[in-house]
Design a protein around this motif. Structure first.
Motif, PDB file in Angstrom:
ATOM      1  N   ARG A 172     -55.222 -44.976   6.485  1.00  0.00           N
ATOM      2  CA  ARG A 172     -55.932 -45.426   5.287  1.00  0.00           C
ATOM      3  C   ARG A 172     -56.911 -46.567   5.520  1.00  0.00           C
ATOM      4  O   ARG A 172     -57.967 -46.593   4.891  1.00  0.00           O
ATOM      5  CB  ARG A 172     -54.907 -45.784   4.197  1.00  0.00           C
ATOM      6  N   PRO A 185     -49.147 -42.755   6.767  1.00  0.00           N
ATOM      7  CA  PRO A 185     -50.465 -42.945   6.131  1.00  0.00           C
ATOM      8  C   PRO A 185     -51.097 -44.302   6.405  1.00  0.00           C
ATOM      9  O   PRO A 185     -52.324 -44.416   6.482  1.00  0.00           O
ATOM     10  CB  PRO A 185     -50.146 -42.750   4.650  1.00  0.00           C
ATOM     11  N   ILE A 194     -51.679 -38.116   3.109  1.00  0.00           N
ATOM     12  CA  ILE A 194     -52.886 -38.949   3.160  1.00  0.00           C
ATOM     13  C   ILE A 194     -53.832 -38.532   2.053  1.00  0.00           C
ATOM     14  O   ILE A 194     -54.159 -39.321   1.166  1.00  0.00           O
ATOM     15  CB  ILE A 194     -53.562 -38.839   4.546  1.00  0.00           C
ATOM     16  N   ASP A 195     -54.318 -37.286   2.099  1.00  0.00           N
ATOM     17  CA  ASP A 195     -55.193 -36.750   1.059  1.00  0.00           C
ATOM     18  C   ASP A 195     -55.227 -35.237   1.185  1.00  0.00           C
ATOM     19  O   ASP A 195     -54.583 -34.647   2.072  1.00  0.00           O
ATOM     20  CB  ASP A 195     -56.609 -37.357   1.139  1.00  0.00           C
ATOM     21  N   LEU A 207     -60.214 -44.700   6.572  1.00  0.00           N
ATOM     22  CA  LEU A 207     -60.569 -43.410   5.978  1.00  0.00           C
ATOM     23  C   LEU A 207     -62.075 -43.219   5.871  1.00  0.00           C
ATOM     24  O   LEU A 207     -62.582 -42.098   5.965  1.00  0.00           O
ATOM     25  CB  LEU A 207     -59.924 -43.261   4.600  1.00  0.00           C
TER      26      LEU A 207
END
Length: 379
Positions: free
Chosen positions: A165, A161, A30-31, A168
């Protein structure tokens, strides 16, 4: 009323064992913040490996019902029955493959047996014990002669993800982000099953089911583990995902499709669980000194430590050497976890006729706690 016995157990874990270093490659990244929180959560839960019904391309390798059916066949294969002998099927899961119809119908279809009675239980971890109790009662009162009980999860599909997303921007708050990440780095896939009958095995050990107790504390606690409502709206049940005027896409943007866990609330709920344990001691249903083995489901090692601390403070601790778990090698498979644990415990042996086995399955969804007492019997 007849006695009821667990005469066999089966488990199915898909694919190969996945170590901590390969989780993100399968679930998807994801990050950077997700990766940092993941490392923290893995230190807390201490799970070393787990199994996913998904490959590195994010493609499903099985279904929830398919894993339940495979575990059910494994249980029957180790029993003294054939699938054609089963006349009652009870299933537990957090979320079936379809919104409609029920999960038991899908598992029955995957098994391909003849007509039989079915019962679907949809909750979280304790749905397995709900299913087991329904089978126990059906057998006890003579409504069934041979029951299959399954618990199964395909949690990995929640953790791609694409589920995160769209929302987010709502995960800027660290507590909210932790609520979204905890289960992603804790839950995994699998199926477990039991064969239950109103008579013990002719050969080998059986576990007599002495009693099953299940208590909901939803009148005392808000929703703790959830999907279908935005985290900040969980105190307003009317705000469920299906009421979003923008449809499923709008619900996803609101964060209502993510699987979430309120960690602060969970710590309060644990006290409620231990309180129900102490109530059973007060009623004489549990005598800690008489318990020979404890099979307690918990989602993370840190939660086990919290439970043990409270039991010890209350003077009601059962010697930790009597506790059995396979969380660290099989993962937290939700409603399947207890059956997968019991299957390994039965296969390993090390128990003797007359010994008492206390089984504990808590559920954080909205504060459910369940207990089952077993007695070992030898044919």
């Amino acid at each position: 009323m007849r006695d009821v016995y667990i005469n066999a157990a089966g488990a199915h874990l898909p694919g190969e064992a996945v170590g901590n270093d390969r989780m993100a490659a399968i679930l998807g990244e994801i990050d950077d913040q997700s990766q940092r929180l993941g490392r923290l959560i893995l230190r807390q839960n201490r799970i070393e490996q787990r199994y996913y019904a998904m490959n590195y391309r994010g493609e499903a390798l099985d279904t929830n019902a398919g894993m339940a059916a495979k575990a059910a066949r494994a249980a029957v294969d180790t029993s003294e029955l054939d699938l054609s002998d089963i006349d009652y099927l009870a299933t537990g899961t957090t979320q079936g493959d379809l919104l409609v119809p029920g999960h038991a119908s899908a598992v029955h279809g995957a098994l391909g047996t003849g007509p039989l009675e079915i019962a679907s239980f949809q909750s979280v971890c304790a749905s397995s014990m709900m299913a087991a109790k329904s089978a126990w009662m059906a057998l006890k009162c003579g409504e069934a002669e041979a029951a299959l009980v399954t618990g199964s999860e395909m949690s990995s599909r929640w953790f791609r993800p694409g589920f995160y997303r769209p929302a987010l921007d709502r995960l800027g708050n660290r507590d909210t982000r932790m609520a979204a990440e905890f289960l992603r780095w804790t839950l995994s896939d699998g199926g477990g099953a039991l064969v239950m009958q109103p008579r013990p095995r002719r050969r080998g050990p059986s576990f007599r089911v002495d009693w099953i107790k299940l208590v909901s504390l939803a009148d005392r606690f808000d929703v703790c583990m959830h999907a279908g409502i935005a985290h900040e709206d969980r105190h307003e049940p009317v705000r469920c995902w299906s009421h979003n005027e923008a449809g499923p896409q709008g619900a996803a943007a609101d964060g209502a499709i993510m699987l979430m866990q309120d960690m602060m609330l969970l710590k309060r709920i644990i006290r409620g669980w231990v309180g129900e344990y102490l109530a059973l001691i007060d009623r004489g249903a549990i005598v800690p000194g008489d318990v020979d083995h404890v099979l307690c489901h918990y989602s993370a090692h840190s939660l086990r430590e919290e439970i043990i601390k409270l039991m010890t403070a209350a003077g009601a601790m059962i010697d930790e050497e009597k506790w059995f778990t396979n969380l660290y090698t099989k993962g937290n498979t939700g409603s399947a976890a207890f059956f997968i644990m019991l299957e390994e415990f039965m296969a390993r042996g090390g128990y003797r006729p007359g010994e008492k086995i206390l089984c504990v399955v808590p559920e954080s969804g909205r504060a459910v706690i369940s207990f089952m007492m077993l007695t070992v019997e030898e044919a």
